[in-house]
Every structure is written in structure tokens, then in C-alpha cells.
Write an enzyme that holds these catalytic residues in place. Structure first.
Site, mmCIF file in Angstrom:
data_model
loop_
_atom_site.group_PDB
_atom_site.id
_atom_site.type_symbol
_atom_site.label_atom_id
_atom_site.label_comp_id
_atom_site.label_asym_id
_atom_site.label_seq_id
_atom_site.Cartn_x
_atom_site.Cartn_y
_atom_site.Cartn_z
ATOM 1 N N LYS A 271 0.829 -1.205 0.000
ATOM 2 C CA LYS A 271 0.000 0.000 0.000
ATOM 3 C C LYS A 271 0.868 1.262 0.000
ATOM 4 O O LYS A 271 0.661 2.187 -0.774
ATOM 5 C CB LYS A 271 -0.929 0.017 1.213
ATOM 6 C CG LYS A 271 -2.189 -0.822 1.089
ATOM 7 C CD LYS A 271 -1.926 -2.281 1.261
ATOM 8 C CE LYS A 271 -3.188 -3.118 1.339
ATOM 9 N NZ LYS A 271 -2.876 -4.576 1.372
ATOM 10 N N LYS B 102 -8.217 0.990 4.556
ATOM 11 C CA LYS B 102 -7.746 -0.380 4.768
ATOM 12 C C LYS B 102 -6.441 -0.373 5.551
ATOM 13 O O LYS B 102 -5.716 0.629 5.566
ATOM 14 C CB LYS B 102 -7.569 -1.106 3.427
ATOM 15 C CG LYS B 102 -6.745 -0.376 2.397
ATOM 16 C CD LYS B 102 -6.879 -1.035 1.019
ATOM 17 C CE LYS B 102 -6.197 -0.223 -0.052
ATOM 18 N NZ LYS B 102 -6.356 -0.809 -1.407
ATOM 19 N N ARG C 126 -5.707 -6.337 -12.334
ATOM 20 C CA ARG C 126 -4.360 -6.764 -11.961
ATOM 21 C C ARG C 126 -3.489 -6.788 -13.224
ATOM 22 O O ARG C 126 -3.743 -7.544 -14.152
ATOM 23 C CB ARG C 126 -4.423 -8.150 -11.320
ATOM 24 C CG ARG C 126 -3.094 -8.875 -11.164
ATOM 25 C CD ARG C 126 -2.102 -8.171 -10.251
ATOM 26 N NE ARG C 126 -2.647 -7.843 -8.946
ATOM 27 C CZ ARG C 126 -2.706 -8.674 -7.907
ATOM 28 N NH1 ARG C 126 -2.263 -9.915 -8.049
ATOM 29 N NH2 ARG C 126 -3.174 -8.281 -6.748
ATOM 30 N N ARG D 73 -11.090 -7.645 -11.946
ATOM 31 C CA ARG D 73 -11.886 -8.342 -10.943
ATOM 32 C C ARG D 73 -13.088 -7.475 -10.585
ATOM 33 O O ARG D 73 -12.941 -6.399 -10.002
ATOM 34 C CB ARG D 73 -11.012 -8.656 -9.728
ATOM 35 C CG ARG D 73 -9.857 -9.589 -10.096
ATOM 36 C CD ARG D 73 -8.685 -9.483 -9.168
ATOM 37 N NE ARG D 73 -8.079 -8.158 -9.208
ATOM 38 C CZ ARG D 73 -7.068 -7.781 -8.419
ATOM 39 N NH1 ARG D 73 -6.552 -8.622 -7.555
ATOM 40 N NH2 ARG D 73 -6.581 -6.567 -8.517
ATOM 41 N N ARG E 58 -15.588 -4.979 -2.842
ATOM 42 C CA ARG E 58 -14.192 -5.388 -2.997
ATOM 43 C C ARG E 58 -13.942 -6.127 -4.304
ATOM 44 O O ARG E 58 -14.636 -7.097 -4.622
ATOM 45 C CB ARG E 58 -13.787 -6.273 -1.814
ATOM 46 C CG ARG E 58 -13.831 -5.559 -0.489
ATOM 47 C CD ARG E 58 -13.633 -6.517 0.667
ATOM 48 N NE ARG E 58 -14.720 -7.487 0.766
ATOM 49 C CZ ARG E 58 -14.743 -8.501 1.621
ATOM 50 N NH1 ARG E 58 -13.711 -8.667 2.441
ATOM 51 N NH2 ARG E 58 -15.762 -9.328 1.650
ATOM 52 N N ASP F 12 -2.318 -3.067 -9.080
ATOM 53 C CA ASP F 12 -3.777 -3.033 -9.116
ATOM 54 C C ASP F 12 -4.227 -1.670 -9.610
ATOM 55 O O ASP F 12 -3.800 -0.634 -9.078
ATOM 56 C CB ASP F 12 -4.353 -3.315 -7.731
ATOM 57 C CG ASP F 12 -4.117 -4.756 -7.296
ATOM 58 O OD1 ASP F 12 -3.786 -5.591 -8.161
ATOM 59 O OD2 ASP F 12 -4.278 -5.044 -6.094
ATOM 60 N N GLU G 239 -2.522 -0.348 -5.471
ATOM 61 C CA GLU G 239 -1.561 -1.165 -4.736
ATOM 62 C C GLU G 239 -0.478 -1.638 -5.706
ATOM 63 O O GLU G 239 -0.727 -1.789 -6.906
ATOM 64 C CB GLU G 239 -2.212 -2.390 -4.083
ATOM 65 C CG GLU G 239 -3.193 -2.061 -2.975
ATOM 66 C CD GLU G 239 -3.677 -3.303 -2.237
ATOM 67 O OE1 GLU G 239 -3.074 -4.385 -2.424
ATOM 68 O OE2 GLU G 239 -4.651 -3.188 -1.480
ATOM 69 N N ASN H 229 1.750 -4.914 -5.646
ATOM 70 C CA ASN H 229 1.843 -6.172 -4.919
ATOM 71 C C ASN H 229 3.153 -6.880 -5.238
ATOM 72 O O ASN H 229 3.376 -7.322 -6.366
ATOM 73 C CB ASN H 229 0.661 -7.070 -5.286
ATOM 74 C CG ASN H 229 -0.661 -6.479 -4.841
ATOM 75 O OD1 ASN H 229 -1.080 -6.640 -3.712
ATOM 76 N ND2 ASN H 229 -1.318 -5.761 -5.748
#
Length: 322
Positions: free
Chosen positions: A128, A163, A214, A229, A237, A277, A285, A287
Site C-alpha cells: 500500500k 484499509k 491486476r 476483478r 471489494r 492493481d 496497490e 503487490n
């Protein structure tokens, strides 16, 4: 004939994965297809002795069989330095135990092992927080432990996502608007009354239609397709683990621009497999721990993303040898 490359993997228990969707399994299948030796360990199987990185490593064979996807041999104690490459694929939480494990991997790296992703990068690039290094790629974002500042950010933007900094899979993600009387309790919970940092981002409504995409980067270069997604109607989410639907699509111009901004920095720091993301054209984000999405894209577009990663690993190993 040269000796096969010896590849180790550190992961969560392989017997508990979902083989049809697991990205680590896809990587292992790609390595095995090249004749590489596979060696398996979990986090509890690693330790340091007198500065030496050690592991209880088990020989591993994998199969593309949803009912019988692996055979694990008898583990033996070996220096991690016996390996050529080690995949760190342990899922978050990114807690102190995870950080301690990266010190062990540092010592393996000092013994000549190519660790993917690089341990220092795993520590430095919180998924993050590292977005702060690329503010031009991100929507307005606040990282703080001050609840008053969180309320001010909510008033400024009207609707936000909040978050924790250490989670994964959609855990403890809250969407809050000005009418939500739970805003204070959410901020209190995530910061433990101002004792811990949390992240607040402007809500991006595009997630409803185009999802949380992603984009996978292999050695800094984007795979040509993204996995969008789409949240369910009953959830905010965009995480497959939270029930979102994955829809594979080609990269768009904005995706490629974002990858061009972020990818070179990741390549330079030894981060060979990363998932960024993207919602509404903004990165939310970066990742670096155990990104997923390989199987869905391979199935839809007949790609071999695990193979691309093995290509990158081979190039790195060859550069070291040369």
C-alpha cells in the site's frame, strides 16, 4: 550436459492451495517443464545458524492435476546456498514474522542465491505504502494514524476506501461515505485509536463497471493482458478471494503508461514478479509479496506467464555467471 537449475520455493502449505487457480503452482510447473529441480519449504522450515541460511528442503514434483497436484519427498537439512534460485511466495500478512524471514533470505542471497522477489524489496515496498513513490499514478491517498485527518480527507472527497497496511485478499477493507455513521469506529478500529497507520484513498466508482485490474509485471515488463476483478452486487471489494469475478482483457494505453512509470524501478531493485492493481486508471496497490492472476490469464489468452518468469530468472542467472 550442465546441471539442472535448483529452484526452491517458500510458500504456504501446498496441500491447501487451490491448484486450478494457484499462481505459485503455475510457476513450479513452468520450472519443472524445463527440467529444473524443485525444492519445497514453508516459513517454519527456515532458520539461521551462525549467520548461515538453512532450510529443511523437500524434493517436489508437481502436476497439472486438480486432484493430485504434487508429490513431496522426504525433507533434508541443507544450506539455502545450495540452491540457484528461491521463490518467496509466502502470503501476507506482512508482519514481523514475515520481515524476520526476509533476513534469512538476505543471508541466502549473500551466499549466491537469486531470491525472487528480492528480500530488501519485500521489506521496503509495502504494497500500500509504496504507491507513494508514484503519486502521478495514483488517486488522492492519505497514509496516517491521525483519525481527525482521516475525517478531513473523507469530507474533502465525499467517499473513501480505508484499509490496513498489512493485509491481503480484501480483508478489512471499508468503503465509507459522508452519511456513514460508522466512519469513526472504522478509523478507530483500523488505527487502534491512533496507534497504527492505515491508508485512505478516494473511492473510484469505476470499480463497479470495469473492476480492479491486476496488471502483471515480469522483470519490469507488463504481460499484455490484465485480469479485471468485478465485485459482486453485494460487495465493494474487487478481490477474487472476496467473491469478485475475474475477467481477462488486453492492456489499454493507460495500463501501459502506468507500467512504464513503475516497471523500471521494480526491475532495478530485483522485483521480478509484481502485480499492480488499477482502478479507473489509477494504481491502488503494488503487490510484491505473492501476486496472483497467472492461471486466469493463461487460460483465457493461452499465455505462459510462469514461463516468462522462468525466462527472466534464466537471464538473471546467466548475467551473474557471465
Amino acid at each position: 550436459m550442465p546441471a539442472p537449475i535448483r529452484l526452491g520455493v517458500v510458500m504456504d502449505p501446498i496441500e491447501h492451495i487451490k491448484p486450478a487457480k494457484d499462481s505459485t503452482l503455475a510457476m513450479l510447473l513452468a520450472a519443472q517443464a524445463r527440467g529444473w529441480e524443485l525444492h519445497y519449504a514453508e516459513l517454519s522450515h527456515l532458520w539461521l545458524r551462525d549467520g548461515k541460511a538453512m532450510g529443511r528442503l523437500a524434493p517436489l514434483t508437481v502436476r497439472a492435476d486438480a486432484s493430485n497436484w504434487f508429490t513431496r519427498g522426504e525433507a533434508a537439512v541443507r544450506p539455502l546456498g545450495d540452491l540457484d534460485v528461491l521463490l518467496m511466495r509466502k502470503d501476507p500478512p506482512f508482519d514481523m514474522e514475515y520481515i524476520y524471514s526476509t533476513y534469512i533470505l538476505d543471508r541466502a542471497e549473500s551466499d549466491g542465491v537469486l531470491v525472487v522477489n528480492r528480500p530488501q524489496g519485500l521489506r521496503d515496498m509495502n504494497e500500500k505504502v509504496y504507491t507513494a513513490w508514484f503519486p502521478e499514478c495514483c488517486a488522492p491517498t492519505l497514509i496516517t494514524r491521525d483519525m481527525a485527518d482521516m475525517h478531513a480527507f473523507l469530507r474533502e472527497h465525499g467517499k473513501v476506501v480505508c484499509k490496513p497496511l498489512h493485509g491481503m485478499g480484501g480483508r478489512s477493507i471499508f468503503v465509507i461515505d459522508l452519511a456513514d455513521k460508522n466512519a469513526s469506529v472504522v478509523f478507530e478500529t483500523l488505527t487502534d485509536y491512533g496507534q497504527h497507520y492505515a491508508i485512505v484513498q478516494r473511492y473510484l466508482p469505476e470499480i463497479v463497471e470495469t473492476g480492479d485490474a491486476r496488471v502483471i509485471l515480469v522483470d519490469g515488463e507488463p504481460v499484455p493482458f490484465a485480469l479485471a476483478r468485478i465485485p459482486t452486487a453485494a460487495d465493494n471489494r474487487g478481490n477474487l478471494a472476496a467473491g469478485a469475478t475475474g475477467i481477462a482483457r488486453p492492456l489499454n494505453e493507460r495500463d501501459r503508461w502506468l507500467a512504464g512509470r513503475i516497471g523500471p524501478a521494480l526491475r532495478e531493485r530485483g522485483m521480478l514478479f509484481v502485480g499492480i492493481d488499477v482502478i479507473g486508471g489509477f494504481v491502488t496497490e503494488i503487490n510484491v509479496t505473492s501476486p496472483t492472476g497467472i492461471r486466469e490469464l493463461d487460460k483465457r489468452f493461452h499465455t505462459d506467464i510462469g514461463g516468462l518468469l522462468m525466462d527472466a530468472i534464466e537471464r538473471r542467472l546467466a548475467a551473474r555467471a557471465g
